[in-house]
Design an enzyme around this catalytic site. Sequence first.
Site, PDB file in Angstrom:
ATOM      1  N   HIS A  83       0.761  -1.116   0.096  1.00  0.00           N
ATOM      2  CA  HIS A  83       0.054   0.213  -0.118  1.00  0.00           C
ATOM      3  C   HIS A  83       0.929   1.184  -0.145  1.00  0.00           C
ATOM      4  O   HIS A  83       0.651   2.347  -0.799  1.00  0.00           O
ATOM      5  CB  HIS A  83      -1.029   0.001   1.124  1.00  0.00           C
ATOM      6  CG  HIS A  83      -1.956  -1.120   1.179  1.00  0.00           C
ATOM      7  ND1 HIS A  83      -3.363  -0.790   1.249  1.00  0.00           N
ATOM      8  CD2 HIS A  83      -1.805  -2.334   1.137  1.00  0.00           C
ATOM      9  CE1 HIS A  83      -3.980  -1.930   1.231  1.00  0.00           C
ATOM     10  NE2 HIS A  83      -3.329  -2.951   0.885  1.00  0.00           N
TER      11      HIS A  83
ATOM     12  N   ASP B 190      -6.169   5.549   2.985  1.00  0.00           N
ATOM     13  CA  ASP B 190      -6.459   3.998   2.494  1.00  0.00           C
ATOM     14  C   ASP B 190      -7.974   3.510   2.931  1.00  0.00           C
ATOM     15  O   ASP B 190      -8.439   3.809   4.028  1.00  0.00           O
ATOM     16  CB  ASP B 190      -5.424   3.032   3.234  1.00  0.00           C
ATOM     17  CG  ASP B 190      -5.162   1.686   2.566  1.00  0.00           C
ATOM     18  OD1 ASP B 190      -3.974   1.702   1.953  1.00  0.00           O
ATOM     19  OD2 ASP B 190      -5.911   0.903   3.068  1.00  0.00           O
TER      20      ASP B 190
END
Length: 488
Positions: free
Chosen positions: A20, A123
């Site tokens: 990520h 996120d």
Amino acid sequence: MGSSSPQLHIFFFPLMAQGHIIPVIDMAKLFASRGLRTTIVSTPLNAQLHSNKIQRIKDMGIEIEVVLIKFPASEVGLPEGCESSEMATTPEMQQKFFKATTMLENQLERLIHEHHPHCLVADVFFPWATDVAARFGIPRLVFHGIGFFSLCASLSVLMNKPQKKVLADSEPFDVPKLPDEVKLTRNQLPTYAEGNGDTEFSRLFKEGKESELKSYGVIVNSFYELECAYADHYRQVLGRKAWHIGPISLFNKTIGKDNESRGMEASIDCHDDDQYCLKWLDSKKPDSVVYVCFGTMSKFNDSQLLEIAEGLEASGQNFIWVVRKDKAEELRKEEWLPEGFEKRMEGKGLIVRGWAPQVLILDHEAVGGFVTHCGWNSTLEGVSAGVPMVTWPMWAEQFYNEKLITQILGIGVGVGAKKWARLVGDSVKREAVEKAVIRIMVGEEAGEIRSKARGLGKMARRAVEEGGSSNSDLNSLIEELRSLGSST
Ligand code: UDP
């Protein structure tokens, strides 16, 4: 925004996991290269891990700021310094890791209060970030790190629960209301697919999906031509506001040469040299090497590593095989390798113990195939490089990505993994590895698969060029944020 308006400032807040963080750093660089001010929210350990990469970006004259929060590891019973998903190596530790991520709200709020960004890109695993942004009157964009196909398929499973219609875990069912007929089995579904809230992770998964609609929109690391039916479906049928700005790793190349390590520094056995793999590849013929790597999280046991080694050897193909360093260190005696393997493979195969410069390897003309766990970054990097793939999904949304690669795009063949298994993966026999590698490298259909893969690679490059689909979507996103920024 006129020239007297303040510079638009974006806060990026990735999940503490390398898969990520890597695309988010690339994204921050991309936005900064377009004149926006970018700040990444990180933790001390992750900031340290990526400090060289950030420095290289700064050396290009592109300013990215990093601000720190403390990861509450000890508060949830994790060892101090366990700040990244890869370090949470058991399911119990993963639960604690995700619990800790739900405790970051106050720290994020304080940072936004101090720095006054105009927008928060957070996120998907921080669903609560939408409310934090709302308190400051700024938009929150969701970043999933996955593509349109799996966004659509996972939503279909969550909403329609087709897995309930079959009796056996191995019985295929249709994933309904998708542009193509897609079949899966319950075995291949993530344990949290139903979002039934029995674990921290499945609760976060469900809330993350819901936050797509509550937030200002979604940024997708993909390009339109790769999965146009699913990009349309996501927006028009599922009603999500989304911008596709990928492949972000390819965009990077248009800004500056910075894909060397994609995070950590490369490490090849005793050769601590980023360039070693590439020099090794220079000595090989075009399309003659298969690159084997399973991302940042996978943890194979010894017997599986042995099967891979035997399978690669039996395939007769040249290979670069990345084995994660903790595994390699844990097994100093290297019992996982067949007797005399490395000696026999000298000049034919290279084992990378630790971190490989993946994007540069994939882009090398000697590389003609990629055995991948189908993590979305790896998938896009394989697509961008135009290489055929052997798909070996393990967990997360990787079985969806496998369907995209093999069935929808026709640029890969499956190794035959049948069961979703967190971190460790389903067991696959050497014969299956051998067969799949031969199929994409020299098998009967290899030419056709390669030409499809190359075609998509070209489309990916066009998408990020001036006037390309991702370039245009990035421009419209920035324009929209500027107009919002000037009105706040
Ligand atoms: N990666 C790399 N070298 C390695 C292992 C991984 O550069 O030795 C990078 C890879 O290029 C990709 C990311 O790490 O950008 C892995 O992300 P992905 O989504 O494929 O998988 P995950 O690790 O999240 O499962």
